[in-house]
Design a protein around this motif. Structure first.
Motif, mmCIF file in Angstrom:
data_model
loop_
_atom_site.group_PDB
_atom_site.id
_atom_site.type_symbol
_atom_site.label_atom_id
_atom_site.label_comp_id
_atom_site.label_asym_id
_atom_site.label_seq_id
_atom_site.Cartn_x
_atom_site.Cartn_y
_atom_site.Cartn_z
ATOM 1 N N LEU A 43 32.027 54.538 50.488
ATOM 2 C CA LEU A 43 31.633 55.826 50.952
ATOM 3 C C LEU A 43 32.543 56.163 52.236
ATOM 4 O O LEU A 43 32.201 57.083 52.991
ATOM 5 C CB LEU A 43 30.086 55.794 51.074
ATOM 6 N N CYS A 44 33.573 55.332 52.663
ATOM 7 C CA CYS A 44 33.942 55.574 53.738
ATOM 8 C C CYS A 44 34.934 56.918 53.738
ATOM 9 O O CYS A 44 35.752 57.140 52.572
ATOM 10 C CB CYS A 44 34.907 54.553 54.155
ATOM 11 N N MET A 45 34.937 57.875 54.640
ATOM 12 C CA MET A 45 35.815 59.058 54.695
ATOM 13 C C MET A 45 36.830 58.780 55.577
ATOM 14 O O MET A 45 37.012 58.210 56.691
ATOM 15 C CB MET A 45 34.991 60.091 55.237
ATOM 16 N N GLN A 46 38.115 59.053 54.870
ATOM 17 C CA GLN A 46 39.450 58.596 55.445
ATOM 18 C C GLN A 46 40.355 59.910 55.403
ATOM 19 O O GLN A 46 40.092 60.578 54.511
ATOM 20 C CB GLN A 46 40.260 57.275 54.932
ATOM 21 N N ARG A 47 41.242 59.674 56.458
ATOM 22 C CA ARG A 47 42.128 61.167 56.694
ATOM 23 C C ARG A 47 43.000 61.283 55.616
ATOM 24 O O ARG A 47 43.408 62.578 55.394
ATOM 25 C CB ARG A 47 42.917 60.761 57.959
ATOM 26 N N PHE A 59 28.698 50.272 60.514
ATOM 27 C CA PHE A 59 29.061 50.083 59.028
ATOM 28 C C PHE A 59 28.968 51.064 58.323
ATOM 29 O O PHE A 59 28.160 51.951 58.472
ATOM 30 C CB PHE A 59 28.278 48.785 58.766
ATOM 31 N N VAL A 60 29.707 50.881 56.948
ATOM 32 C CA VAL A 60 29.658 52.136 56.024
ATOM 33 C C VAL A 60 29.590 51.351 54.774
ATOM 34 O O VAL A 60 30.293 50.142 54.689
ATOM 35 C CB VAL A 60 30.788 52.973 56.334
ATOM 36 N N ASP A 61 28.988 51.811 53.592
ATOM 37 C CA ASP A 61 29.080 51.207 52.275
ATOM 38 C C ASP A 61 30.666 51.389 51.970
ATOM 39 O O ASP A 61 31.361 52.172 52.226
ATOM 40 C CB ASP A 61 28.356 52.261 51.382
ATOM 41 N N VAL A 62 30.993 50.215 51.368
ATOM 42 C CA VAL A 62 32.533 49.999 50.800
ATOM 43 C C VAL A 62 32.976 51.469 50.345
ATOM 44 O O VAL A 62 34.143 51.777 50.555
ATOM 45 C CB VAL A 62 32.587 49.101 49.920
ATOM 46 N N LEU A 99 32.778 57.175 64.975
ATOM 47 C CA LEU A 99 31.970 56.496 63.794
ATOM 48 C C LEU A 99 31.631 57.575 62.712
ATOM 49 O O LEU A 99 31.408 57.267 61.479
ATOM 50 C CB LEU A 99 30.899 55.791 64.186
ATOM 51 N N ALA A 100 31.058 58.763 63.202
ATOM 52 C CA ALA A 100 30.483 59.802 62.342
ATOM 53 C C ALA A 100 31.637 60.350 61.526
ATOM 54 O O ALA A 100 31.267 60.797 60.305
ATOM 55 C CB ALA A 100 30.190 61.118 63.414
ATOM 56 N N ALA A 101 32.911 60.342 61.892
ATOM 57 C CA ALA A 101 33.798 60.962 61.223
ATOM 58 C C ALA A 101 34.361 60.099 60.038
ATOM 59 O O ALA A 101 34.998 60.339 58.959
ATOM 60 C CB ALA A 101 35.248 61.195 61.773
ATOM 61 N N MET A 102 33.647 58.777 59.896
ATOM 62 C CA MET A 102 34.113 57.895 58.783
ATOM 63 C C MET A 102 32.745 57.735 57.889
ATOM 64 O O MET A 102 32.738 57.172 57.047
ATOM 65 C CB MET A 102 34.322 56.401 59.382
ATOM 66 N N LEU A 146 27.316 63.192 54.516
ATOM 67 C CA LEU A 146 28.608 64.054 53.992
ATOM 68 C C LEU A 146 29.274 62.979 53.201
ATOM 69 O O LEU A 146 29.784 63.244 52.185
ATOM 70 C CB LEU A 146 29.538 64.491 54.989
ATOM 71 N N SER A 147 29.202 61.543 53.689
ATOM 72 C CA SER A 147 30.250 60.752 53.171
ATOM 73 C C SER A 147 29.488 60.307 51.459
ATOM 74 O O SER A 147 30.467 59.720 50.678
ATOM 75 C CB SER A 147 29.783 59.329 53.688
ATOM 76 N N GLN A 148 28.526 60.812 51.087
ATOM 77 C CA GLN A 148 28.124 60.650 49.566
ATOM 78 C C GLN A 148 28.784 61.890 48.848
ATOM 79 O O GLN A 148 28.923 61.470 47.812
ATOM 80 C CB GLN A 148 26.451 61.200 49.798
ATOM 81 N N TYR A 149 29.534 62.699 49.471
ATOM 82 C CA TYR A 149 30.104 63.901 48.693
ATOM 83 C C TYR A 149 31.453 64.160 49.088
ATOM 84 O O TYR A 149 32.123 64.801 48.446
ATOM 85 C CB TYR A 149 29.213 65.329 48.807
#
Ligand code: ADP
Ligand code: MG
Length: 315
Positions: free
Chosen positions: A141-145, A136-139, A75-78, A200-203
């Protein structure tokens, strides 16, 4: 299911810990959960099998902790906020001491992260633990590979290699326990970087948690992003304990041999423009963040040691 297994559920897995977004937890056919408006549900599942994912004599407390930690790490990685877990456990026998220790550690760890256990399944068989983690995550702000861009800096959190060395030391019977304690603790008690991931997901738009090993997991990013990478081997962060060990064993040049996984640190990419913001997050959280290289237009990984190309790995 036999009656005794219903007893197991109510005695060991029912929980008083409740979140307001759970309208039905353990006790019905399904859980009923509310995802906040504007956010997306993220879900992942991981199985840990005794003898495969942890040594058979690992303590029930450590098994429970690690099963949770590796799922939180996904979850953290996303960049997600963890909310709910389900637990499917298969037990060779109903051993109350084991269940007591396992469930206590399980509930304590989970509640520490504000996560509610909302369901599961209890069966008989070889010891295995399957957890579904949801958050859950903001639409946006999801971090993807697949989001790494050429020119992005490649960063990792914390130190790498301790857990891999811990596993080797457990398997090496000539080692004393005092020599391996720190490393085995790092193997059994990885700390999921939940807060870091969320910040981190902010940036950052691309991250992965290091479960298979630094280069294998970087490979997943490169493959999905269709990019290459240059890695500066001397920038790979290792703990002072690991440095001492490698010095002592005359293996300083072999750091890459310990990049075989179980670190559960975050590997992420960041544009030059956002690098300062990311550094500030590391300082705020007192979490070392190391730049180990850069994403390139090419393919595969180019390893550089003190300015010289030493090896190239195709993707
Ligand atoms: P079903 O027959 O519908 O599969 P079960 O008898 O397996 O239901 O489980 C009864 C309830 O207990 C369900 O709500 C289920 O989600 C929950 N449960 C079963 N095993 C576990 C477990 N190991 N941890 C948490 N909840 C569990
Ligand atoms: Mg069931």
């Amino acid at each position: 299911m036999a009656d005794s297994e219903f007893d197991v559920i109510s005695k060991y897995f029912n929980t008083d810990f409740t979140r307001p977004d759970v309208s039905q937890g353990i006790g019905d056919d399904c859980a009923i959960l509310a995802v906040p408006e504007g956010q997306r549900l993220v879900a992942s599942v991981d199985t840990l099998i005794a003898g495969v994912h942890f040594p058979v004599d690992t303590s029930p407390e450590d098994i429970a902790y690690k099963a949770i930690a590796v799922n939180l790490s996904d979850l953290a990685a996303m960049g997600a906020e963890p909310a709910w877990f389900t637990l499917a456990i298969s037990l060779p026998a109903i051993e109350h001491d084991w269940l007591e220790a396992f469930s206590k550690s399980f509930h304590q760890t989970l509640e520490g992260y504000g996560v509610q256990l909302v369901g599961g399944d209890t069966t008989r068989g070889e010891l295995s633990i399957t957890i579904q983690a949801m958050g859950f995550v903001d639409v946006d702000l999801c971090m993807q590979r697949g989001n790494a861009q050429a020119g992005d800096r490649i960063y990792v959190s914390g130190c790498l290699g301790d857990a891999s060395l811990g596993l080797q030391l457990i398997q090496d019977e000539t080692r004393s326990s005092s020599e391996s304690d720190y490393f085995v603790e790092r193997l059994n008690r990885p700390v999921p970087r939940v807060e870091l991931g969320r910040s981190l997901s902010q940036y950052c738009s691309c991250a992965i948690d290091i479960s298979d090993g630094l280069f294998a997991d970087l490979g997943h990013i490169l493959e999905r992003s269709r990019r290459g990478a240059e890695i500066k081997l001397e920038n790979i962060p290792v703990s002072s304990q690991m440095k001492d060990y490698l010095d002592h064993e005359n293996k300083v040049s072999a750091i890459h041999e310990y990049m075989t996984g179980d670190d559960y640190e975050l590997l992420f990419t960041v544009s030059e423009a956002n690098e300062d913001a990311v550094k500030a997050i590391g300082e705020d959280l007192a979490m070392p963040l190391s730049c180990i290289g850069v994403i390139t237009e090419g393919e595969g990984i180019t390893f550089i040691n003190n300015g010289k190309v030493v090896y190239m790995k195709s993707s």
